[in-house]
Design a protein around this motif. Structure first.
Motif, PDB file in Angstrom:
ATOM      1  N   LEU A   9       0.954  -1.064  -0.077  1.00 60.67           N
ATOM      2  CA  LEU A   9       0.116   0.050   0.005  1.00 60.67           C
ATOM      3  C   LEU A   9       0.807   1.390   0.106  1.00 60.67           C
ATOM      4  CD1 LEU A   9      -1.611  -2.583   1.041  1.00 60.67           C
ATOM      5  CD2 LEU A   9      -3.342  -0.698   1.979  1.00 60.67           C
ATOM      6  N   LEU A  10       1.109   1.903  -1.308  1.00 57.85           N
ATOM      7  CA  LEU A  10       2.026   2.850  -1.388  1.00 57.85           C
ATOM      8  C   LEU A  10       1.537   4.076  -1.820  1.00 57.85           C
ATOM      9  CD1 LEU A  10       4.959   2.020  -3.650  1.00 57.85           C
ATOM     10  CD2 LEU A  10       3.764   4.190  -3.894  1.00 57.85           C
ATOM     11  N   VAL A  57      -8.495   1.939 -10.772  1.00 53.69           N
ATOM     12  CA  VAL A  57      -9.744   1.676 -10.083  1.00 53.69           C
ATOM     13  C   VAL A  57     -10.375   2.849  -9.630  1.00 53.69           C
ATOM     14  CG1 VAL A  57      -9.176  -0.530  -9.061  1.00 53.69           C
ATOM     15  CG2 VAL A  57      -8.403   1.653  -7.748  1.00 53.69           C
ATOM     16  N   GLY A  58     -10.009   4.084 -10.263  1.00 55.56           N
ATOM     17  CA  GLY A  58     -10.531   5.289 -10.324  1.00 55.56           C
ATOM     18  C   GLY A  58     -11.468   5.862  -9.309  1.00 55.56           C
ATOM     19  N   LYS A  59     -11.017   6.039  -8.103  1.00 60.47           N
ATOM     20  CA  LYS A  59     -11.756   6.211  -7.046  1.00 60.47           C
ATOM     21  C   LYS A  59     -11.677   7.967  -6.752  1.00 60.47           C
ATOM     22  CE  LYS A  59     -12.466   3.723  -3.187  1.00 60.47           C
ATOM     23  NZ  LYS A  59     -13.884   3.563  -3.450  1.00 60.47           N
ATOM     24  N   GLY A  91      -0.894  10.811  -2.342  1.00 59.96           N
ATOM     25  CA  GLY A  91      -0.753  11.325  -1.068  1.00 59.96           C
ATOM     26  C   GLY A  91       0.108  10.120  -0.273  1.00 59.96           C
ATOM     27  N   ASP A  92      -0.549   9.928   1.003  1.00 55.16           N
ATOM     28  CA  ASP A  92      -0.155   8.982   2.036  1.00 55.16           C
ATOM     29  C   ASP A  92      -1.369   7.922   2.111  1.00 55.16           C
ATOM     30  OD1 ASP A  92       1.771   8.404   4.488  1.00 55.16           O
ATOM     31  OD2 ASP A  92      -0.098   7.814   4.943  1.00 55.16           O
ATOM     32  N   GLY A  97      -7.855   7.800   3.136  1.00 54.70           N
ATOM     33  CA  GLY A  97      -7.943   6.706   2.313  1.00 54.70           C
ATOM     34  C   GLY A  97      -8.986   5.539   3.104  1.00 54.70           C
ATOM     35  N   ARG A  98      -8.905   4.463   2.144  1.00 55.55           N
ATOM     36  CA  ARG A  98      -9.613   3.183   2.542  1.00 55.55           C
ATOM     37  C   ARG A  98      -8.757   2.029   2.861  1.00 55.55           C
ATOM     38  NH1 ARG A  98     -15.202   3.819   0.335  1.00 55.55           N
ATOM     39  NH2 ARG A  98     -15.330   1.926   1.731  1.00 55.55           N
TER      40      ARG A  98
END
Length: 507
Positions: A9-10, A57-59, A91-92, A97-98
């Motif tokens: 997860l980058l 995955v375009g969120k 970002g981070d 995020g999810r």
């Protein structure tokens, strides 16, 4: 039992690829599957290997997006196939995020994972706009919050904090302003909005709670960062446009495929944003026979001429493939054209015996340091499409020159999609060409993509920059003009020429 795959997860930082960490870059270069979000800069996709499977995955809020459950399933599926999976987030990865849902899905499936931190836009965007989040006198603390649902926030508490950084609040700006004023913030309290932080389209609006809504009326602000606090008044203090002569310029660099661009680094050091467009594919010649025969007879030659970094690389790689090394060149002098060629030769442990002035093949002929009649010269070169003047003139002056194919260059199968979109959207300020072939293949790729009749319109408002006279001649032949030509025919010289073009008022 754990699979051999792993999910990273980058964090990609913001849209300025300079904010990408070295660890993140290393992992992208080893990716087997890349699953990325809509806010990730497309420019980063160039770093993944050709065999990498890329999944968008375009969120993005307010627009159709891939359901989170489906993203979780993709991560688990590819990890269980033993793949190295990069889940690339802007970002981070752990800030708004999810990540939690994804990590829980991976844990439940016994999949290995690792968190790779990135630079959050909450920190980067204000800095890129020249706004400090803390200051000895104006701000002793700051808070970062999601403002996509303003009604759920404790505005009474938030109004007591010196500096607020609000993410995902562009569509709710009027409500944010109203809440803060209702809790005692003066109408004159400073506000800044930074849109598309780090991208060539970055835009900043500075105002107050009283006028910021009016100043941005009719503008679709998302994605943006909102900064509320007295520190906004320090913006001019922290901006120094003079230090970056190419700041605000988007430069399209045409280059060989699969070759890292030193030129990109030179331009970015001057403040430019760069898109790299592969316009050459460098590959082995159709046959090694001629070069192999020449290598077998190396001691018979007086001179070896190398006119490009590709010539150096392919010649010495073939030398090694034939179980030979630089000792096989004892007694053979080496002439090179250009600083870059000399540098590649030096990396092989050899110093050139002759580098002509002006760094072009014509100067090699004019200033050759030995009497040419009777000189046996070996010239490993591109198989097709190269200039013939060097061979013709050396032969005319009495040299016995053997030209052999050391490598071949050709046009890529299709234009780079990121470069094409940037051209069509008018985002490019400059296109650079470092050889005549890059000009010809650029024109060919663009013609195939949009039709030759549209090229003049796409290029009419941007600068065409050339590394030297031969490249300029090809620009004029195909585009009827060249706007900048390097005085010194090197990448450093072309960089300097662009700096002078962008700052004509400076001596």
């Amino acid at each position: 039992m754990r699979s051999s795959g792993k999910v990273y997860l980058l964090g990609a930082g913001v849209q300025d690829r300079g904010t990408l960490t070295q660890q993140a870059l290393n992992l992208l270069q080893q990716a087997e599957v890349l699953i990325y979000d809509a806010l990730v800069e497309d420019d980063l996709l160039q770093y993944v290997p050709p065999h990498c499977e890329i999944i968008d995955v375009g969120k993005r809020g307010g627009k159709p997006s891939t359901p989170q459950g489906q993203i979780n399933q993709l991560l688990v599926k590819y990890c269980q196939q033993g793949k190295r999976v990069i889940r690339l987030k802007s970002g981070d990865p752990l800030i708004f995020g999810r990540a939690r849902e994804e990590v829980e899905a991976l844990q439940e499936a016994h999949c290995a994972f690792e968190i790779v931190p990135g630079l959050s836009s909450a920190l980067a965007a204000p800095a890129l706009a020249g706004i400090p989040l803390t200051d000895k006198y104006l701000s002793g603390c700051f808070a970062v919050l999601s403002a996509h649902a303003p009604a759920t926030l404790n505005w009474q508490a938030l109004a007591q904090i010196d500096t607020l950084v609000l993410l995902m609040g562009g569509r709710n700006l009027p409500q944010i302003v109203e809440h803060l004023q209702n809790q005692g913030k003066f109408p004159s309290h400073p506000v800044a909005i930074i849109q598309n932080a780090g991208s060539p389209d970055q835009q900043t609006w500075v105002g107050t709670l009283a006028d910021i809504v009016e100043k941005t009326a009719g503008v679709a602000l998302s994605p943006c960062i909102i900064v509320v606090g007295e520190v906004v008044s320090l913006q001019n203090t922290f901006q120094s446009p003079q230090s970056s002569p190419l700041a605000g310029k988007m430069i399209l660099v045409t280059r060989a495929a699969d070759q890292a661009s030193t030129f990109t680094t030179l331009l970015e050091d001057q403040g430019a944003r760069v898109i790299e467009m592969p316009t050459l594919e460098i590959r082995p010649p159709s046959s090694w026979e001629g070069l192999d025969q020449a290598i077998a007879q190396l001691p018979q030659y007086d001179w070896l001429i190398l006119t490009s970094a590709n010539g150096v690389e392919f010649f010495f790689n073939r030398l090694a493939a034939l179980n030979q090394d630089i000792r096989h060149l004892a007694g053979v002098k080496i002439a090179v054209v250009g600083k870059k060629t000399a540098k590649f030769l030096q990396q092989r442990g050899l110093q050139p015996d002759f580098i002509p002035p002006n760094f072009v093949a014509d100067a090699l002929i004019e200033h050759f340091p030995a009497s040419l009649p009777g000189q046996k010269i070996l010239f490993p070169r591109v198989e097709t499409g190269g200039r013939t003047v060097l061979v013709e003139e050396l032969s005319h002056q009495g040299a016995d020159i053997t030209e052999v194919a050391a490598y071949e260059s050709g046009c890529p199968a299709a234009i780079d999609p990121t470069a094409l979109v940037a051209l069509q959207q008018g985002k490019i300020d400059v296109i650079t060409f470092a050889s005549s072939k890059t000009v010809r293949y650029f024109e060919q790729l663009l013609s195939e993509a949009v039709g030759s009749e549209k090229i003049p319109h796409l290029l009419e408002n941007l600068c065409l920059a050339s590394i030297g006279p031969q490249t300029s001649q090809t620009c004029r032949e195909l585009f009827q003009r060249v706007d900048v030509e390097a005085a010194e025919f090197t990448l450093e010289g072309l960089t300097e020429a662009l700096v002078n073009w962008a700052n004509p008022e400076k001596p």
